[in-house]
Design an enzyme around this catalytic site. Structure first.
Site, PDB file in Angstrom:
ATOM      1  CE  LYS A 149      -9.450  62.924   8.972  1.00  0.00           C
ATOM      2  NZ  LYS A 149      -8.751  62.320   8.486  1.00  0.00           N
ATOM      3  CE  LYS A 156      -8.879  64.668   1.571  1.00  0.00           C
ATOM      4  NZ  LYS A 156      -8.529  63.299   1.753  1.00  0.00           N
TER       5      LYS A 156
HETATM    6  P1  NA7 Z   1     -11.017  53.843   8.105  1.00  0.00           P
HETATM    7  O1  NA7 Z   1     -12.150  53.196   7.484  1.00  0.00           O
HETATM    8  O2  NA7 Z   1     -11.884  54.435   9.568  1.00  0.00           O
HETATM    9  O3  NA7 Z   1      -9.803  53.040   8.696  1.00  0.00           O
HETATM   10  C1  NA7 Z   1      -8.849  53.762   9.519  1.00  0.00           C
HETATM   11  C2  NA7 Z   1      -7.559  52.891   9.508  1.00  0.00           C
HETATM   12  O4  NA7 Z   1      -6.631  53.477  10.555  1.00  0.00           O
HETATM   13  C3  NA7 Z   1      -7.798  51.563  10.150  1.00  0.00           C
HETATM   14  O5  NA7 Z   1      -6.790  50.599   9.681  1.00  0.00           O
HETATM   15  C4  NA7 Z   1      -7.381  51.629  11.650  1.00  0.00           C
HETATM   16  O6  NA7 Z   1      -6.827  50.491  12.328  1.00  0.00           O
HETATM   17  C5  NA7 Z   1      -6.259  52.759  11.396  1.00  0.00           C
HETATM   18  N1  NA7 Z   1      -5.837  53.300  12.786  1.00  0.00           N
HETATM   19  C6  NA7 Z   1      -6.360  54.345  13.457  1.00  0.00           C
HETATM   20  N2  NA7 Z   1      -5.774  54.599  14.523  1.00  0.00           N
HETATM   21  C7  NA7 Z   1      -4.994  54.043  14.225  1.00  0.00           C
HETATM   22  C8  NA7 Z   1      -3.662  53.915  15.410  1.00  0.00           C
HETATM   23  N3  NA7 Z   1      -3.550  54.691  16.435  1.00  0.00           N
HETATM   24  N4  NA7 Z   1      -2.489  53.141  15.135  1.00  0.00           N
HETATM   25  C9  NA7 Z   1      -2.637  52.479  13.946  1.00  0.00           C
HETATM   26  N5  NA7 Z   1      -3.643  52.298  13.063  1.00  0.00           N
HETATM   27  C10 NA7 Z   1      -4.662  53.089  13.429  1.00  0.00           C
HETATM   28  O7  NA7 Z   1     -10.528  54.997   7.539  1.00  0.00           O
HETATM   29  P2  NA7 Z   1     -10.619  55.422   5.603  1.00  0.00           P
HETATM   30  O8  NA7 Z   1      -9.625  54.220   5.250  1.00  0.00           O
HETATM   31  O9  NA7 Z   1     -11.883  55.631   5.458  1.00  0.00           O
HETATM   32  O10 NA7 Z   1      -9.776  56.608   5.536  1.00  0.00           O
HETATM   33  C11 NA7 Z   1      -8.132  56.527   5.786  1.00  0.00           C
HETATM   34  C12 NA7 Z   1      -7.779  58.043   5.563  1.00  0.00           C
HETATM   35  O11 NA7 Z   1      -8.326  58.523   4.193  1.00  0.00           O
HETATM   36  C13 NA7 Z   1      -8.220  59.117   6.501  1.00  0.00           C
HETATM   37  O12 NA7 Z   1      -7.377  59.966   6.830  1.00  0.00           O
HETATM   38  C14 NA7 Z   1      -9.435  59.662   5.805  1.00  0.00           C
HETATM   39  O13 NA7 Z   1      -9.819  61.093   6.005  1.00  0.00           O
HETATM   40  C15 NA7 Z   1      -9.084  59.587   4.209  1.00  0.00           C
HETATM   41  P3  NA7 Z   1      -7.930  49.462  12.923  1.00  0.00           P
HETATM   42  O14 NA7 Z   1      -8.616  48.567  12.109  1.00  0.00           O
HETATM   43  O15 NA7 Z   1      -9.092  50.568  13.563  1.00  0.00           O
HETATM   44  O16 NA7 Z   1      -6.928  48.890  14.087  1.00  0.00           O
END
Ligand code: NA7
Length: 282
Positions: free
Chosen positions: A238, A170
């Site tokens: 990132k 990836k």
């Molecule tokens: P988004 O739309 O920025 O969503 C990120 C998700 O990750 C969202 O559900 C967040 O929950 C969750 N999140 C972020 N930090 C945490 C922590 N510390 N604990 C639990 N959950 C967390 O990203 P995408 O859906 O566009 O992308 C997901 C991945 O696919 C990423 O690695 C990309 O590079 C490719 P929240 O709603 O903020 O509570």
């Protein structure tokens, strides 16, 4: 087979929707409550805690932002590995470093959780259409268990070897993506400064050997100078940082990494990665 889906961001929602549409029973959980409504409307069950989710599900998918988010979900206080999870299968589809994938896999093994790293190439459009490209690391037997579900999420799922192989592939494909988006941006700005309009240049690129679905897909956004996130610039930054940290010589990607970092500093992180054009316009 009941699926637990963790992470309801831009990618998680359409992906979990496709599993529901395929007839799977899906339970969902998100750190911030209130994001599950579109999935609940399709028949998903929202759980209040990770513990409730684990108790009800056989296979767990995680789709969250980055290394810290994955560590919080798996190894944090009240995380998955602190729960009664022996014998289940976890599939992490987030884009994180191969080192973190291997670390989580080792920790998972200690408590009897099987673990695959299975990040995806493709943003919100392919996620909605079930046309992602999925790159998988882990035990091949676990890949075979996950494959029917992965087939509902993507058009291709590649088994690549042990844990960390999926996240490694990836980072490689997104290295090309980051370079391409900056390359298109510089091409358009170069053409513009020589008097060639952006719309015409986009048409020329589109008809040429280097025209790609990516560039054609971004054309409307470029012409409108409007960049809602299909793939957020902060995530591209990132991925380039992680690729850079792999310590392999990639002179072009190192330069592109710096551009994305500066765009982040300019506050463009929540926009689509194509907003790198706006950053370069200055
Ligand atoms: P988004 O739309 O920025 O969503 C990120 C998700 O990750 C969202 O559900 C967040 O929950 C969750 N999140 C972020 N930090 C945490 C922590 N510390 N604990 C639990 N959950 C967390 O990203 P995408 O859906 O566009 O992308 C997901 C991945 O696919 C990423 O690695 C990309 O590079 C490719 P929240 O709603 O903020 O509570």
């Amino acid at each position: 087979m009941i699926i637990g889906w963790i992470g309801l961001g831009n990618m998680g929602i359409p992906m979990a929707s496709n599993l529901l549409a395929a007839g799977y029973d899906v339970c969902v959980w998100n750190r911030t409550p209130g994001k599950a409504a579109p999935l609940v409307a399709l028949g998903a069950k929202e759980t209040a805690t990770l513990s409730d989710l684990v108790a009800q599900c056989d296979v767990l998918f995680t789709m969250v932002s980055d290394d810290d988010a994955v560590k919080a979900i798996y190894t944090g206080t009240d995380g998955l590995l602190s729960l009664s999870i022996q014998g289940k299968l976890a599939v992490d589809m987030s884009t994180i470093s191969p080192g973190t994938s291997r670390y989580i896999a080792e920790q998972a093994q200690e408590v009897g959780l099987r673990f695959l790293d299975a990040p995806v190439s493709g943003s919100v459009g392919p996620a909605k259409e079930g046309k992602l490209v999925i790159m998988v690391g882990g035990e091949q037997a676990d890949f075979k268990v996950a494959k029917p579900m992965l087939d509902k999420l993507g058009k291709a799922a590649f088994y690549l070897g042990p844990n960390g192989a999926g996240t490694s592939a990836k980072l490689a494909i997104n290295l090309l993506l980051g370079i391409t988006v900056q390359g298109v941006s510089e091409t358009l700005l170069f053409a513009r400064s020589l008097g060639i309009g952006t719309e015409q240049m986009l048409d020329i690129i589109s008809e040429s050997a280097v025209g790609t679905p990516l560039i054609r897909g971004k054309a409307a956004s470029i012409l409108a100078d409007n960049y809602p996130a299909a793939f957020a610039l902060k995530h591209m930054a990132k991925d380039l940082r992680l690729a850079n940290e792999a310590g392999v010589s990639t002179p072009l990607a190192e330069s592109v990494n710096a551009t994305y970092r500066h765009a982040l500093e300019e506050g463009l992180g929540e926009l689509d990665l194509m907003a790198i054009l706006r950053h370069l316009e200055g």
